[in-house]
Enzyme design. Structure first.
Site, short mmCIF file in Angstrom:
data_model
loop_
_atom_site.label_atom_id
_atom_site.label_comp_id
_atom_site.label_asym_id
_atom_site.label_seq_id
_atom_site.Cartn_x
_atom_site.Cartn_y
_atom_site.Cartn_z
N LYS A 164 0.85 -1.19 0.00
CA LYS A 164 0.00 0.00 0.00
C LYS A 164 0.88 1.24 0.00
CE LYS A 164 -4.28 -1.80 1.94
NZ LYS A 164 -5.11 -1.34 0.81
N LYS A 272 -14.06 -7.26 -5.31
CA LYS A 272 -14.30 -7.47 -3.89
C LYS A 272 -15.80 -7.70 -3.72
CE LYS A 272 -10.42 -4.59 -2.46
NZ LYS A 272 -9.99 -3.30 -1.89
#
Length: 362
Positions: A164, A272
């Site tokens: 990230k 997702k």
């Protein structure tokens, strides 16, 4: 015989402060739903509704009431007899406005349909015959902490690392990537980065040029969602393959999905189920993406092991290829003990282990 239901809010506690470009996470609120037939109450299906704060469209104060309403309309119905009927019922009860609830309903009903054994799709994964390669997730933090995370993941057998980025100084983040590339051969380690929309539009192209030096597999959502023209320009001439993530949230209906992908033409999309509306919605995204030669992979969204188990079983069902984003089951002190195991950079289902629902009161 008619169906009965119950549900429970469950707070998952992180083992560490999980840093993202949207802030630090210490806990995750989720909802567990239970469905059973009155003729055999000892057999039940579990599903999970776990929207993400400040991201999911069903992150709302009245979510508990919305779940209760959907379940009340499910009660006294007869259990659907096929997966297609399950998808239809879940869509009727949750609709486009409650994607996480829709996923939870699909999962609970499929689980019950398959005998209440936490089997969502009866395939090689749940039969312990398939191990799914996953990326090792590196959370934001101090540079030393991130380097230690990377070293630990590589030592544990991960050959795909997802880092990230977007909250540290960009130079420090590239220093980390440079370190990884110098320490580990490119052929041995695949690198993905996730900006969570943190780059400003005017700086995104330059940052992609810099990142391209590190031979990245892809970057997720370099700029914030909701800027399709700017995202399309980036994707049309990018030095790093771009994967859409948050961009898919709130896009419903086959035609709307097709229009988005035709406009932006990304190299990848990330699915997702909790955020995009469940299993059937993911199936639509996959069909459209593959018709346009757009790659894709599945990623969990900080669900407990109940939701993660369902997404893992979706992987072979949808014929997913490559490394999936399914390594979030080890994040919590109080996750629901399950047969899911991670070893050597793969997740698998250990059929010799059992589920333990002692912490649930549902």
């Amino acid at each position: 015989m008619p169906l009965k239901t119950s549900y429970q809010k469950y707070i998952l506690n992180f083992k560490f402060d999980a840093g993202t470009s949207r802030g630090v996470l210490k806990e995750k609120e989720t909802w567990i739903i239970k469905v059973w037939d009155t003729s055999a109450p000892e057999i039940f299906g579990f599903g999970e509704c776990g929207p993400l704060k400040k991201l999911s469209i069903d992150d709302r104060k009245d979510l508990g009431e919305q779940i209760a309403d959907a379940l009340s309309r499910l009660e006294d119905r007869v259990l659907p007899s096929t997966a297609e009927e399950v998808f239809q019922v879940a869509g009727e009860l949750a609709g486009a406005e409650l994607p996480a609830v829709r996923f939870g309903l699909e999962t609970a009903l499929l689980d019950l349909l398959n005998g209440g054994r936490r089997v969502i799709f009866d395939n090689d994964f749940v039969r312990s015959e398939l191990k799914i390669p996953i990326n090792g997730l590196i959370w934001m933090g101090h540079m030393e902490a991130m380097l230690l995370q990377i070293s630990n993941k590589v030592d544990a057998g991960f050959d795909c690392i997802k880092m990230k980025i977007g909250s540290l100084d960009f130079e420090k983040e590239t220093d980390i990537l440079d370190y990884v590339r110098r320490k580990y051969y490119q052929n041995n380690i695949m690198l993905r980065v996730d900006a969570n929309g943190a780059f400003k539009v005017h700086e995104a192209r330059h940052k992609l040029e810099v990142l391209s030096k590190y031979k990245l597999h892809s970057i997720e959502q370099p700029i914030a969602a909701g800027q399709p023209d700017e995202m399309a320009r980036l994707c049309s001439n990018t030095p790093v393959d771009i994967a859409l993530d948050e961009e898919l949230i709130g896009i419903y209906g086959r035609e709307a999905k097709r229009q988005l992908l035709e406009k932006i033409k990304p190299q990848y999309i990330i699915l997702k189920p909790t955020l995009v509306g469940g299993i059937q919605s993911c199936m639509e995204w996959v069909e459209i993406a593959e018709s346009m030669d757009i790659g894709w992979w599945l990623t969990s969204a900080l669900e407990s092991n109940i939701g993660l188990n369902a997404i893992c079983q979706m992987s072979p069902y949808l014929k997913a290829c490559g490394h999936q984003g399914l390594g979030t089951g080890q994040l919590y002190h109080n996750n629901i003990p399950s047969p899911l195991k991670i070893e050597g950079g793969h997740i698998f289902y250990d059929s010799e282990e059992s589920w333990d629902f002692t912490n649930l009161d549902v």
